[in-house]
Enzyme design. Structure first.
Site, short mmCIF file in Angstrom:
data_model
loop_
_atom_site.label_atom_id
_atom_site.label_comp_id
_atom_site.label_asym_id
_atom_site.label_seq_id
_atom_site.Cartn_x
_atom_site.Cartn_y
_atom_site.Cartn_z
CG HIS A 68 14.53 7.71 1.01
ND1 HIS A 68 15.07 8.96 1.14
CD2 HIS A 68 14.95 7.01 2.09
CE1 HIS A 68 15.80 9.01 2.25
NE2 HIS A 68 15.74 7.85 2.85
CD GLU A 71 13.75 3.53 4.47
OE1 GLU A 71 14.28 3.85 5.56
OE2 GLU A 71 14.35 3.60 3.37
CG HIS A 72 12.30 8.47 6.16
ND1 HIS A 72 13.02 9.23 7.04
CD2 HIS A 72 13.19 7.94 5.28
CE1 HIS A 72 14.31 9.18 6.71
NE2 HIS A 72 14.43 8.42 5.63
CD GLU A 148 18.25 9.50 4.93
OE1 GLU A 148 18.66 8.37 4.64
OE2 GLU A 148 17.03 9.75 5.11
#
Length: 447
Positions: A68, A71-72, A148
């Site tokens: 994750h 991905e950012h 997030e």
């Protein structure tokens, strides 16, 4: 197209017509890179997806959250483009771009007009091959991801979903949060994420899928050219990364109940059992069962819990699948005072399918619902692009709308009852978040 088309992991070309006169083409290149396209007649846009066959379940213990995190970071700049350049590339043409991290893959995608497909391929390829993972951007994005996660922690439904998978899969990688935890994100290092990037982002682990207005030959040429410009070696022969072994059993777990007390006006309840793997031949039967149980306003859960008793506003069932495992789950949000009654009713309706079967009218309605929903979803090139990706990465076969409808039409009442009885015999797990307490949901224990 008649029947399903198998997608072998060997270098070569495939071409066939799918429902609606859509031309599907597939190229498996000597480097192990796989490229699939579906040309939709009359389309003036296309959705492009770059899929990496690594998800959160593939992380090493010291890498939790890296998928994750990465991905950012791929949106934060390359050797050629800043983060703003990447954003402007799509915004300037009215396009969309984003990414998704899942348990078994990561996908970077964009949707643009037909004339902007070359640009989208160039930018996505640059992101995939040439992210610099700048140390300063790394620290900035660490804070963004923590925000997030904090936002998700304030959504009690999200919290219940994470705890439900933890209850259902225990210590297995499928039970871990996809995005990592505050602790793993704080402990992540640039070196660890960089190692994850270099280990998993390679030609034989990349699948490119495009649906809509696309010329396959131009697509293949553009993808190879831009991956090469990004420094990838496409001349060295390699086998495509093997698909996950569907026979690899995820260790069984006993019934489990996880309670997360939080001050709230509603209790968020998730309950369910292990379902079917993505390649299980009974997936169509499970789709029908899920539809009857909680797939719409005419479903049993909705009618019994909301319409007849007014115990909840939101109630439904769901059935995600993975390469070697699956879930049949139920969700309800209700007053804490009603939580125990709602959980008991959910369990009762779930078990009733195995003991009493379903009605012919329910079967017909479910088949119609699933068929119509599938047809409507395919009006969107995003759905078609995703279908190509799942077919290549997980299924090993392409199933078009006609074949999917044919498989649904073969499902019988006995099939649903048999599967319902099998699933009802499995351990039930439950997660509840809100103003609830241990001991409220004894109906789930030992089920």
């Amino acid at each position: 197209m008649t029947g399903a088309t198998t997608l072998p992991l060997v270098a070569g070309e495939q071409s066939f017509m799918a429902a609606g006169e859509c031309l599907v083409r597939r190229s498996v290149l000597p480097s192990g890179l796989r490229i699939l396209s579906e040309r939709v007649p009359g389309a003036r846009s296309a959705t492009i997806g770059f899929w990496v066959t690594a998800g959160s379940r593939d992380e090493a213990p010291d890498e939790y959250g890296s998928t994750h995190f990465l991905e950012h970071l791929l949106f934060k700049g390359t050797h050629k483009r800043t983060a703003l350049d990447i954003a402007v590339s799509f915004d300037a043409v009215g396009g969309e771009h984003n990414a998704i991290t899942a348990k078994e893959y990561t996908c970077y995608y964009g949707r643009v007009r037909d004339s902007d497909v070359p640009m989208a391929i160039e930018v996505l390829a640059d992101m995939i091959t040439s992210s610099v993972i700048d140390p300063d951007e790394f620290e900035t994005e660490r804070e963004v991801i923590l925000e997030e996660i904090a936002m998700a922690e304030d959504d009690l439904g999200d919290v219940a979903s994470e705890r439900f998978f933890e209850a259902l899969f225990g210590d297995h990688s499928l039970g871990r949060p996809i995005g990592g935890s505050p602790q793993t994100i704080r402990e992540a290092t640039r070196e660890g994420v960089w190692h994850h990037y270099r280990r998993n982002y390679s030609p034989n682990r990349l699948v490119v899928t495009v649906a809509g207005a696309v010329d396959h030959d131009e697509l293949v040429e553009a993808v190879q050219r831009h991956l090469t410009l990004g420094g990838w070696d496409l001349d060295t022969h390699a086998e495509p990364a093997p698909r996950r072994d569907a026979e690899q059993a995820v260790p069984a777990t006993a019934s489990s109940t996880l309670i997360v007390p939080r001050p709230s006006e509603q209790a968020n309840i998730l309950m369910g059992v292990r379902g079917l793997a993505a390649t299980d031949a009974r997936r169509s039967t499970l789709s029908v069962l899920n539809s009857v149980l909680g797939g719409g306003m005419s479903s049993r859960l909705f009618q019994q819990i909301r319409e007849r008793r007014g115990l909840a506003y939101s109630v439904y069932s769901f059935s995600p699948s993975y390469s070697d495992a699956g879930v049949l789950g139920m969700y309800a949000g209700c007053s804490p005072a009603k939580a125990e009654s709602v959980a008991a009713l959910m369990l009762e309706e779930f078990r009733s399918i195995g003991t009493g079967g379903i009605l012919p009218s329910e079967l017909d309605r479910a088949v119609g619902q699933m068929g119509g929903a599938s047809a409507l979803a395919l009006e969107d090139s995003d759905t078609r692009m995703s279908r190509l990706g799942r077919a290549e990465i997980t299924m090993g076969e392409f199933v078009d709308l006609d074949e999917a409808l044919r498989r649904l039409s073969l499902v019988t009442i006995d099939d649903v009852a048999d599967l319902g009885a099998e699933l009802a015999s499995r351990p039930v797990s439950l997660a509840a978040v809100g103003s609830v307490a241990d001991g409220m949901f004894i109906t789930a224990e030992g089920a």
